[in-house]
Enzyme design. Structure first.
Site, PDB file in Angstrom:
ATOM      1  N   SER A   1       0.989  -1.207  -0.096  1.00  9.17           N
ATOM      2  CA  SER A   1       0.017   0.062  -0.074  1.00  9.17           C
ATOM      3  C   SER A   1       0.645   1.288   0.041  1.00  9.17           C
ATOM      4  O   SER A   1       2.132   1.302   0.152  1.00  9.17           O
ATOM      5  CB  SER A   1      -0.956   0.127   1.397  1.00  9.17           C
ATOM      6  N   LYS A   2       0.328   2.339  -0.225  1.00  7.12           N
ATOM      7  CA  LYS A   2       1.024   3.618  -0.144  1.00  7.12           C
ATOM      8  C   LYS A   2       1.460   3.791   1.101  1.00  7.12           C
ATOM      9  O   LYS A   2       2.701   4.280   1.098  1.00  7.12           O
ATOM     10  CB  LYS A   2      -0.060   4.652  -0.684  1.00  7.12           C
TER      11      LYS A   2
END
Ligand code: GLU
Length: 482
Positions: free
Chosen positions: A252-253
């Site tokens: 994920s970011k």
């Protein structure tokens, strides 16, 4: 048989590295087999449609070098390649299944379905359609549809037995039919669901191999049932193991980055990311890591895709990127470095000294792992250092240094300004003063860059030019004492 594979994204968000890896394996397989790689846009979920996502998706695929033989922009024999423009085809196929008795119209209202779901929840029963309309008489069904009664079309899933298919990576997979719902094929708005559109298009576009993420495995028995209902042969299925974040869990970011765009913004080169993604869950069978496009294509095979989930190791990506930076000509990096410098607020400096950019990039690219590192470790090309590395000051800026620097500056006023003459000047001076080369080198580097590391000092001095170097030494003398 010509291999035909596809990447079939739904343009609802950015291109995740998992999706990019699927696209890339399809691309490599097509190139290896002399086949065709198609891009098909699965945009039938109007509620989640996002115009920017589509634009970004196409941009990111192109940036990675994943060109398609058929699809948006390039066209092809199965146009259009946007599912939203193929609605008639799905409608016709749904009608065909109704006529055959393999699908039926379901007139249940959303109120009824909501109540059903609530009841199932209350009684802790598994959710699912109770097949209420499954046995509506066909004539009645036709009559109600003709009268305009709102309905969906559902697949008449067998209620017993099992559906078995072979996955190229996991082998045989079977599902008990009774756990598979009578899934919706066509929605009330006449749009198909993912399942119907995906199967109809894979058949129509003569797709031979479906390579996609393994989150689609639960959909596959439904697809197999659909192929059977149509009397079509299914393609070969190959579900790619998931990509995990370094510490486990989803990429994920928050854990660094997740989309192709994130990695571009972080200063990675497309070829490095390409090479890296190719090695995520696949290996050439030897210990090669840095591989050219051609080598990747030549060695690619579905048999060597590993069944285990692959961990995303950004350290390895950085290393690979550094290797690619060494191979990349200075000129092809200028635009990107300029863009990042502007982002960092150096537009005026760039305009004032246009020739500095090339020197900056050529002196730092081979020492950097990412493009943004070229920028961030070389800001002294653009402005005087405002701080000096404390450890290096303690170590190299000795009591005798100021006096030596003053003598040095006098010499620098007249020496020919190229790196060879500068080096000769430093050598001669150390001999005259009876000191070590390092006694001049380190303080000079500190004074001009504020740092204790960097490119070869004499190349750096040559790049910075005489006045700047002398001014910066004077500045360091003021600030560091002397
Ligand atoms: N539209 C699906 C997606 O967004 C395609 C899955 C498949 O390849 O069948 O990934």
């Amino acid at each position: 048989m010509t291999v035909r594979v596809r990447f079939a994204p739904s343009p609802t968000g950015y291109l995740h590295v998992g999706g990019a890896r699927s696209a890339l394996f399809n691309w490599l397989f097509a190139r290896k087999m002399g086949g065709k790689f198609l891009l098909r846009i699965e945009d039938t979920d109007q509620s989640r449609y996002n115009e920017t996502a589509l634009h970004d998706l196409i941009r990111d695929l192109k940036w990675l070098g994943l060109n398609w033989d058929e699809g948006p922009e390039v066209g092809g024999p199965h146009e259009p390649y946007y599912q939203s423009q193929r609605l008639d085809l799905y409608k016709r196929h749904a009608d065909e299944l109704i006529a055959k008795g393999s699908a039926y119209r379901c007139f249940c209202t959303s109120e009824r379905l909501d109540a059903l779901r609530a009841r199932q929840e209350e009684n802790k029963m598994p959710p699912g359609y109770d097949r209420h309309c499954r046995d509506v008489d066909p004539e009645e069904s036709n009559r109600r549809a003709a009268a305009g009664e709102v309905h969906v079309v559902r697949l008449r899933t067998p209620m017993s037995g099992k559906t078995v298919f072979t996955d190229l990576i996991r082998g045989e997979i079977e599902y008990q039919n009774h756990v598979l719902d009578d899934l919706v094929l066509l929605k009330t708005d006449g749009f198909p669901t993912y399942h119907l559109a995906n199967v109809v298009d894979d058949h129509d576009m003569q797709i031979t191999h479906v390579l996609r993420g393994d989150e689609w495995i639960p959909s596959t028995p439904r697809h197999v049932l659909l192929y059977q209902a149509f009397g079509w042969t299914p393609p070969v299925f190959c579900h790619l193991p998931v990509i995990l974040a370094p510490g486990g869990g989803k990429l994920s970011k928050r854990k660094g980055a997740a989309s192709v765009g994130d990695f571009r913004d972080k200063g990675y080169l497309p070829h490095a990311l390409f090479n890296f993604l190719a090695l995520l869950g696949w290996s050439p069978g030897d210990d090669r890591e840095k591989m050219t496009l051609q080598e990747l294509v030549e060695s690619f095979s579905l048999e060597r895709i590993m069944p285990k989930s692959a961990a995303f190791d950004e350290i390895k990506l950085e290393w690979l990127n550094g290797q690619y930076l060494i191979d990349t000509p200075v000129d092809s990096l200028l635009d990107e470095v300029r863009r990042i410098l502007e982002l960092r607020g150096y537009a005026a400096e760039l305009a004032a000294q246009p020739s500095m950019l090339r020197k900056h990039v050529s002196l730092l690219k081979d020492r950097s792992k990412r493009i943004d590192e070229i920028v961030d470790t070389g800001l002294y090309f653009w402005r005087d250092p405002d701080t000096y590395d404390e450890k290096a000051v303690a170590k190299y800026w000795k009591a005798e240094t100021p006096e030596r620097m003053r003598v040095l500056c006098a010499q620098l006023q007249t020496v020919t300004w190229d790196h060879a003459s500068l080096e000769a000047c430093y050598r001669a001076l150390t001999e005259t003063l009876g000191i070590k080369f390092a006694d001049l080198i380190h303080p000079t580097r500190l004074a001009v860059s504020g740092l204790s590391y960097g490119p070869g000092l004499f190349e750096l001095l040559e790049a910075l030019d005489r006045k700047m170097v002398i001014d910066r030494i004077h500045r360091a003398l003021e600030r560091l004492g002397g």
